[in-house]
Write an enzyme that holds these catalytic residues in place. Sequence first.
Site, PDB file in Angstrom:
ATOM      1  N   TYR A  56       0.916  -1.228  -0.051  1.00  9.77           N
ATOM      2  CA  TYR A  56      -0.098   0.003   0.043  1.00  9.77           C
ATOM      3  C   TYR A  56       1.196   1.189  -0.085  1.00  9.77           C
ATOM      4  O   TYR A  56       1.270   1.653   0.971  1.00  9.77           O
ATOM      5  CB  TYR A  56      -0.919  -0.102   1.040  1.00  9.77           C
ATOM      6  CG  TYR A  56      -1.982  -1.205   1.170  1.00  9.77           C
ATOM      7  CD1 TYR A  56      -2.135  -1.718  -0.003  1.00  9.77           C
ATOM      8  CD2 TYR A  56      -2.933  -1.642   2.414  1.00  9.77           C
ATOM      9  CE1 TYR A  56      -3.309  -2.844   0.136  1.00  9.77           C
ATOM     10  CE2 TYR A  56      -3.752  -2.536   2.359  1.00  9.77           C
ATOM     11  CZ  TYR A  56      -3.842  -2.971   1.129  1.00  9.77           C
ATOM     12  OH  TYR A  56      -4.897  -4.021   1.379  1.00  9.77           O
ATOM     13  N   GLN A 184      -9.146 -12.732   4.444  1.00 10.85           N
ATOM     14  CA  GLN A 184      -9.703 -11.388   4.018  1.00 10.85           C
ATOM     15  C   GLN A 184      -9.857 -11.798   2.556  1.00 10.85           C
ATOM     16  O   GLN A 184      -8.957 -11.840   1.719  1.00 10.85           O
ATOM     17  CB  GLN A 184      -8.560 -10.507   4.335  1.00 10.85           C
ATOM     18  CG  GLN A 184      -9.040  -8.951   3.865  1.00 10.85           C
ATOM     19  CD  GLN A 184      -7.922  -8.044   3.837  1.00 10.85           C
ATOM     20  OE1 GLN A 184      -7.650  -7.262   3.373  1.00 10.85           O
ATOM     21  NE2 GLN A 184      -7.183  -8.069   5.288  1.00 10.85           N
ATOM     22  N   SER A 212     -12.981  -3.907   1.020  1.00 12.63           N
ATOM     23  CA  SER A 212     -13.588  -3.079   0.325  1.00 12.63           C
ATOM     24  C   SER A 212     -15.375  -3.365   0.744  1.00 12.63           C
ATOM     25  O   SER A 212     -16.281  -3.577   0.078  1.00 12.63           O
ATOM     26  CB  SER A 212     -13.670  -3.026  -1.405  1.00 12.63           C
ATOM     27  OG  SER A 212     -12.403  -2.836  -1.851  1.00 12.63           O
ATOM     28  N   LEU A 214     -17.499  -1.606   1.768  1.00 12.96           N
ATOM     29  CA  LEU A 214     -18.629  -0.624   1.244  1.00 12.96           C
ATOM     30  C   LEU A 214     -18.534  -0.522  -0.181  1.00 12.96           C
ATOM     31  O   LEU A 214     -19.318   0.354  -0.417  1.00 12.96           O
ATOM     32  CB  LEU A 214     -18.389   0.665   1.963  1.00 12.96           C
ATOM     33  CG  LEU A 214     -18.100   0.662   3.588  1.00 12.96           C
ATOM     34  CD1 LEU A 214     -17.759   2.182   4.023  1.00 12.96           C
ATOM     35  CD2 LEU A 214     -19.808   0.589   4.119  1.00 12.96           C
ATOM     36  N   GLY A 262     -12.309   1.373   4.932  1.00 14.09           N
ATOM     37  CA  GLY A 262     -11.133   2.224   4.375  1.00 14.09           C
ATOM     38  C   GLY A 262     -11.625   3.635   4.768  1.00 14.09           C
ATOM     39  O   GLY A 262     -12.791   3.825   5.010  1.00 14.09           O
TER      40      GLY A 262
HETATM   41  N1  LIG Z   1      -6.804  -8.061   0.720  1.00 11.43           N
HETATM   42  C1  LIG Z   1      -7.010  -7.371  -0.677  1.00 11.43           C
HETATM   43  O1  LIG Z   1      -6.677  -7.776  -1.825  1.00 11.43           O
HETATM   44  C2  LIG Z   1      -7.422  -5.873  -0.316  1.00 11.43           C
HETATM   45  C3  LIG Z   1      -7.894  -5.297  -1.476  1.00 11.43           C
HETATM   46  C4  LIG Z   1      -8.564  -4.108  -1.259  1.00 11.43           C
HETATM   47  C5  LIG Z   1      -8.753  -3.527   0.067  1.00 11.43           C
HETATM   48  N2  LIG Z   1      -8.468  -4.156   1.033  1.00 11.43           N
HETATM   49  C6  LIG Z   1      -8.450  -3.719   2.309  1.00 11.43           C
HETATM   50  O2  LIG Z   1      -9.780  -3.443   2.787  1.00 11.43           O
HETATM   51  C7  LIG Z   1      -9.955  -2.130   3.227  1.00 11.43           C
HETATM   52  C8  LIG Z   1     -11.120  -1.407   2.821  1.00 11.43           C
HETATM   53  O3  LIG Z   1     -11.519  -1.435   1.500  1.00 11.43           O
HETATM   54  P1  LIG Z   1     -11.411  -0.010   0.662  1.00 11.43           P
HETATM   55  O4  LIG Z   1     -10.652   0.932   1.282  1.00 11.43           O
HETATM   56  O5  LIG Z   1     -10.950  -0.534  -0.992  1.00 11.43           O
HETATM   57  O6  LIG Z   1     -12.969   0.011   0.117  1.00 11.43           O
HETATM   58  P2  LIG Z   1     -14.314   0.371   1.093  1.00 11.43           P
HETATM   59  O7  LIG Z   1     -13.934   0.437   2.696  1.00 11.43           O
HETATM   60  O8  LIG Z   1     -15.446  -0.175   0.666  1.00 11.43           O
HETATM   61  O9  LIG Z   1     -14.648   2.135   1.101  1.00 11.43           O
HETATM   62  C9  LIG Z   1     -13.513   2.974   1.439  1.00 11.43           C
HETATM   63  C10 LIG Z   1     -14.193   4.281   1.176  1.00 11.43           C
HETATM   64  O10 LIG Z   1     -15.155   4.507   1.928  1.00 11.43           O
HETATM   65  C11 LIG Z   1     -15.418   5.758   2.422  1.00 11.43           C
HETATM   66  N3  LIG Z   1     -16.089   5.628   3.759  1.00 11.43           N
HETATM   67  C12 LIG Z   1     -15.753   4.837   4.690  1.00 11.43           C
HETATM   68  N4  LIG Z   1     -16.454   5.102   5.713  1.00 11.43           N
HETATM   69  C13 LIG Z   1     -17.479   5.550   5.338  1.00 11.43           C
HETATM   70  C14 LIG Z   1     -18.686   6.306   6.065  1.00 11.43           C
HETATM   71  N5  LIG Z   1     -18.960   5.808   7.255  1.00 11.43           N
HETATM   72  N6  LIG Z   1     -19.436   7.147   5.092  1.00 11.43           N
HETATM   73  C15 LIG Z   1     -19.025   7.432   4.009  1.00 11.43           C
HETATM   74  N7  LIG Z   1     -18.241   7.137   3.254  1.00 11.43           N
HETATM   75  C16 LIG Z   1     -17.018   6.295   3.869  1.00 11.43           C
HETATM   76  C17 LIG Z   1     -14.058   6.315   2.460  1.00 11.43           C
HETATM   77  O11 LIG Z   1     -13.931   7.712   2.389  1.00 11.43           O
HETATM   78  P3  LIG Z   1     -12.796   8.922   2.629  1.00 11.43           P
HETATM   79  O12 LIG Z   1     -11.674   8.139   1.754  1.00 11.43           O
HETATM   80  O13 LIG Z   1     -13.165  10.123   2.111  1.00 11.43           O
HETATM   81  O14 LIG Z   1     -12.542   8.788   4.175  1.00 11.43           O
HETATM   82  C18 LIG Z   1     -13.179   5.518   1.704  1.00 11.43           C
HETATM   83  O15 LIG Z   1     -12.788   6.208   0.487  1.00 11.43           O
HETATM   84  C19 LIG Z   1      -8.672  -1.168   2.533  1.00 11.43           C
HETATM   85  O16 LIG Z   1      -8.318  -0.256   3.381  1.00 11.43           O
HETATM   86  C20 LIG Z   1      -7.539  -2.490   2.891  1.00 11.43           C
HETATM   87  O17 LIG Z   1      -6.969  -2.479   4.128  1.00 11.43           O
HETATM   88  C21 LIG Z   1      -7.612  -5.551   0.888  1.00 11.43           C
END
Ligand SMILES: NC(=O)c1ccc[n+]([C@@H]2O[C@H](COP(=O)([O-])OP(=O)(O)OC[C@H]3O[C@@H](n4cnc5c(N)ncnc54)[C@H](OP(=O)(O)O)[C@@H]3O)[C@@H](O)[C@H]2O)c1
Length: 294
Positions: A56, A184, A212, A214, A262
């Site tokens: 990351y 995960q 992800s 959300l 995230g």
């Molecule tokens: N293992 C893997 O291959 C893999 C792949 C992808 C992700 N991940 C992990 O999964 C985590 C989460 O996934 P993601 O970040 O891709 O997607 P996500 O959690 O579905 O979406 C993140 C986005 O949601 C917004 N958000 C979060 N809470 C909110 C709320 N209560 N109201 C409105 N908006 C909200 C954030 O906004 P702001 O940015 O404006 O704060 C952020 O941009 C990552 O951080 C990572 O640690 C792992």
Amino acid sequence: MQTRKLGPFTVSAIGLGAMPMSMNNDKVYPDHDDAVATVQAALDAGITLIDTADVYAPTWDTMGHNERIVGEAVRTYTGSTADVVIATKGGIVRGEGETRRRDGSLDYLRSAVEKSLTALGVDQLDLYQWHRPDRWMVYGQAIENFKTLQDEGLIKAIGISNANVEEIEVALQVLGEGGLASVQNEFSPRFRSSQDELDLCAEHGVAFLPWSPLGGTGGGATGIGREFAAFAEIGEAHGVSPQQVVLAWELSLSDVVIPIPGARRPASIADSAKAADLVLTEDELARCSATGRP
Ligand SMILES: NC(=O)c1ccc[n+]([C@@H]2O[C@H](COP(=O)([O-])OP(=O)(O)OC[C@H]3O[C@@H](n4cnc5c(N)ncnc54)[C@H](OP(=O)(O)O)[C@@H]3O)[C@@H](O)[C@H]2O)c1
């Protein structure tokens, strides 16, 4: 904050996904101090699980970027961090020109662990997750490599990511019942096809961390209530955001589920953390389950 079991740890039912602060689909990054403040806002909200990874980073030559933010935020936090669990990942190699490949060999993983220890500023990794399978290797052999790193004391618990049912079964066989702390996989209303893996984790008491949860950066997460109206309507009835409803619904699917939403902004993780206290009715949960993509 409600807690859940993650291998040898007890963590908050909602974790923080730190990835968007160093890598996201909008290509918009907070500055360093704002990123540290977002991690600390998660800790203020009672979150004790933070998910990161060595890859990351905005560019291939800044690997460890996200781990350094997380490490600094936890180290400089003025409250208690005794229960904080940092989950990181390895197994993906980024090279010059943004090339990517996977490496599950013991030598590579050991060098990756050593870099993660330095980036996080810790002596042992709490949870080390195999980021993505190396298809050039037999799955069980790579899991044995993780076991070796655990036996050497470099990592406390082992997790896997982006694993299918067969791969989870192999990991369970190699590590023994209780040896695999977490899986995960992507899971959200937009992506429900990890249900079989979730069910298998529930059967074996392995924590399932929806990634992800959300719908991802780049508009998926912010638009979830527009894409699936049920979450917005239920949220409106409770006076909460659609994102809280999504996370509360995911928590209801099994006691092993620990979503890791995230965030780049303190406000979004503070809002998401409240999902652990949101109680939905059976009818509302059934409505959530009936919506989304298969
Ligand atoms: N293992 C893997 O291959 C893999 C792949 C992808 C992700 N991940 C992990 O999964 C985590 C989460 O996934 P993601 O970040 O891709 O997607 P996500 O959690 O579905 O979406 C993140 C986005 O949601 C917004 N958000 C979060 N809470 C909110 C709320 N209560 N109201 C409105 N908006 C909200 C954030 O906004 P702001 O940015 O404006 O704060 C952020 O941009 C990552 O951080 C990572 O640690 C792992």
